[in-house]
Design an enzyme around this catalytic site. Structure first.
Site, PDB file in Angstrom:
ATOM      1  N   SER A   9       0.810  -1.341   0.048  1.00  0.00           N
ATOM      2  CA  SER A   9      -0.137   0.044  -0.021  1.00  0.00           C
ATOM      3  C   SER A   9       0.872   1.068   0.041  1.00  0.00           C
ATOM      4  CB  SER A   9      -0.905  -0.039   1.197  1.00  0.00           C
ATOM      5  OG  SER A   9      -1.549   1.215   1.269  1.00  0.00           O
ATOM      6  N   HIS A  34      -1.153  -1.030  -4.457  1.00  0.00           N
ATOM      7  CA  HIS A  34      -2.554  -0.615  -3.926  1.00  0.00           C
ATOM      8  C   HIS A  34      -2.495   0.725  -3.415  1.00  0.00           C
ATOM      9  CE1 HIS A  34      -6.150  -1.548  -1.371  1.00  0.00           C
ATOM     10  NE2 HIS A  34      -5.718  -0.703  -0.656  1.00  0.00           N
ATOM     11  N   ASP A  36      -4.484   4.017  -1.976  1.00  0.00           N
ATOM     12  CA  ASP A  36      -5.576   4.376  -1.101  1.00  0.00           C
ATOM     13  C   ASP A  36      -5.919   5.822  -1.352  1.00  0.00           C
ATOM     14  OD1 ASP A  36      -6.078   2.090   0.497  1.00  0.00           O
ATOM     15  OD2 ASP A  36      -4.076   2.374   1.194  1.00  0.00           O
ATOM     16  N   MET A  38      -8.771   8.897  -0.290  1.00  0.00           N
ATOM     17  CA  MET A  38      -9.638   9.121   0.761  1.00  0.00           C
ATOM     18  C   MET A  38     -10.188  10.562   0.730  1.00  0.00           C
ATOM     19  SD  MET A  38      -7.350   7.654   4.084  1.00  0.00           S
ATOM     20  CE  MET A  38      -6.632   6.076   3.988  1.00  0.00           C
ATOM     21  N   HIS A  67      -8.115   1.631  -4.273  1.00  0.00           N
ATOM     22  CA  HIS A  67      -9.405   1.565  -3.316  1.00  0.00           C
ATOM     23  C   HIS A  67      -9.838   2.819  -3.112  1.00  0.00           C
ATOM     24  CE1 HIS A  67      -9.772   0.475   1.066  1.00  0.00           C
ATOM     25  NE2 HIS A  67     -10.917   0.648   0.756  1.00  0.00           N
ATOM     26  N   MET A  69     -12.195   5.142  -1.011  1.00  0.00           N
ATOM     27  CA  MET A  69     -12.706   5.338   0.317  1.00  0.00           C
ATOM     28  C   MET A  69     -13.345   6.980   0.043  1.00  0.00           C
ATOM     29  SD  MET A  69      -9.854   3.667   2.863  1.00  0.00           S
ATOM     30  CE  MET A  69      -8.698   3.730   1.497  1.00  0.00           C
ATOM     31  N   MET A 138     -12.034  -5.329   4.486  1.00  0.00           N
ATOM     32  CA  MET A 138     -11.229  -4.507   5.554  1.00  0.00           C
ATOM     33  C   MET A 138     -10.989  -5.200   6.675  1.00  0.00           C
ATOM     34  SD  MET A 138     -10.748  -2.035   3.597  1.00  0.00           S
ATOM     35  CE  MET A 138      -9.538  -1.115   4.748  1.00  0.00           C
ATOM     36  N   ASP A 176      -7.410  -6.167   3.529  1.00  0.00           N
ATOM     37  CA  ASP A 176      -6.473  -4.937   3.625  1.00  0.00           C
ATOM     38  C   ASP A 176      -6.651  -4.293   5.165  1.00  0.00           C
ATOM     39  OD1 ASP A 176      -5.575  -2.436   3.149  1.00  0.00           O
ATOM     40  OD2 ASP A 176      -7.310  -1.837   1.989  1.00  0.00           O
TER      41      ASP A 176
HETATM   42  C1  DX5 Z   1      -6.849   1.726   5.271  1.00  0.00           C
HETATM   43  C2  DX5 Z   1      -6.072   1.460   3.738  1.00  0.00           C
HETATM   44  C3  DX5 Z   1      -5.008   0.383   3.683  1.00  0.00           C
HETATM   45  C4  DX5 Z   1      -3.786   0.755   4.609  1.00  0.00           C
HETATM   46  C5  DX5 Z   1      -3.300  -0.529   4.954  1.00  0.00           C
HETATM   47  O1  DX5 Z   1      -7.770   2.514   5.103  1.00  0.00           O
HETATM   48  O2  DX5 Z   1      -7.266   0.932   2.883  1.00  0.00           O
HETATM   49  O3  DX5 Z   1      -4.774   0.250   2.289  1.00  0.00           O
HETATM   50  O4  DX5 Z   1      -2.889   1.576   3.831  1.00  0.00           O
HETATM   51  O5  DX5 Z   1      -2.177  -0.254   5.919  1.00  0.00           O
HETATM   52  P1  DX5 Z   1      -1.309  -1.197   6.776  1.00  0.00           P
HETATM   53  O6  DX5 Z   1      -1.129  -2.207   5.943  1.00  0.00           O
HETATM   54  O7  DX5 Z   1      -0.419  -0.315   7.527  1.00  0.00           O
HETATM   55  O8  DX5 Z   1      -2.411  -1.377   8.004  1.00  0.00           O
HETATM   56 ZN    ZN Z   2      -6.743   0.078   1.110  1.00  0.00          ZN
END
Ligand code: DX5
Ligand code: ZN
Length: 220
Positions: A9, A34, A36, A38, A67, A69, A138, A176
């Protein structure tokens, strides 16, 4: 035997040295990037957006797994396709018309994923499982890296695996949040196909070796 894939990630990367970290993933045994995204509304955090993804995609040589969010993700499907996303995952909790959203993602040539918050039952996907390329379970509450893994994830993975089999679907199961060497093997045994790892990879002193080790463990 199918291989378990590793998706570092980028949220846990050093954003002041992003190209270096993207090249590290390129050279490593990682399978996917990956990414993220947000919005500070669906989750209580803001990560990064389109310009950063565009620059990551310029250098990334592997599958880009995005991903989202964010609320109302339908607004940006076309744009994420044009930025280079190969897989686009939306949250079940953020979609009023999930079936329509999945079709719209596929119409743009991307694989369609659905992410489930820890409180959301996998049973809710029964009527659309054949339309989903990837389910992202998740294993932390979304919004932040570096949180502890939620143990109930194992039973969700097993239940989802059964659901996929029952419907003859080819959906991949991605995990994840909080993935480390301590849970990778058990997750693979429960039925996971893709393991996302942020802090576990980027906090390590030798990141490529850590990715290699995690991949070996998951496939042992
Ligand atoms: C959380 C993200 C994850 C995050 C995982 O909201 O969707 O992808 O980056 O990070 P770790 O592996 O540190 O839990
Ligand atoms: Zn993620």
């Amino acid at each position: 035997m199918k291989e378990i894939l590793i998706a570092p990630s980028v949220l846990a990367a050093d954003f002041a040295n992003l190209q270096r970290d993207v090249e590290m993933i390129n050279k490593s045994e990682a399978d996917w990037f990956h990414i993220d995204i947000m919005d500070g509304v669906f989750v209580p955090n803001i990560s990064f957006g389109m310009p950063v993804l565009r620059d990551i995609a310029k250098h990334a040589k592997k599958t880009i797994d995005v991903h989202l969010m964010i609320i109302d993700p339908d607004r940006y499907i076309k744009e994420f396709a044009s930025l280079g996303a190969n897989i686009l995952t939306v949250h079940y909790e953020a979609c009023d018309h999930l079936h329509r959203t999945l079709q719209a993602i596929k119409a743009e040539g991307m694989k369609a994923g659905v992410a489930l918050n820890p409180h959301t039952s996998v049973d809710l996907l029964e009527d659309v499982i054949n339309d989903i390329d990837l389910v992202c379970i998740m294993s932390v509450n979304p919004g932040f890296g570096g949180q502890s893994f939620i143990e109930n994830t194992y039973s969700k993975v097993k239940k989802l695996k059964e659901l996929i089999k029952k419907h003859g679907a080819e959906t991949l199961i991605e995990i994840d949040g909080g993935v480390t060497n301590k849970n990778a093997m058990a997750l693979a045994n429960a039925g996971a196909d893709v393991l996302v790892a942020g802090s576990y990879v980027f906090k390590a002193s030798n990141q490529t070796e850590t990715i290699k080790g995690l991949r070996e463990l998951a496939n042992s």
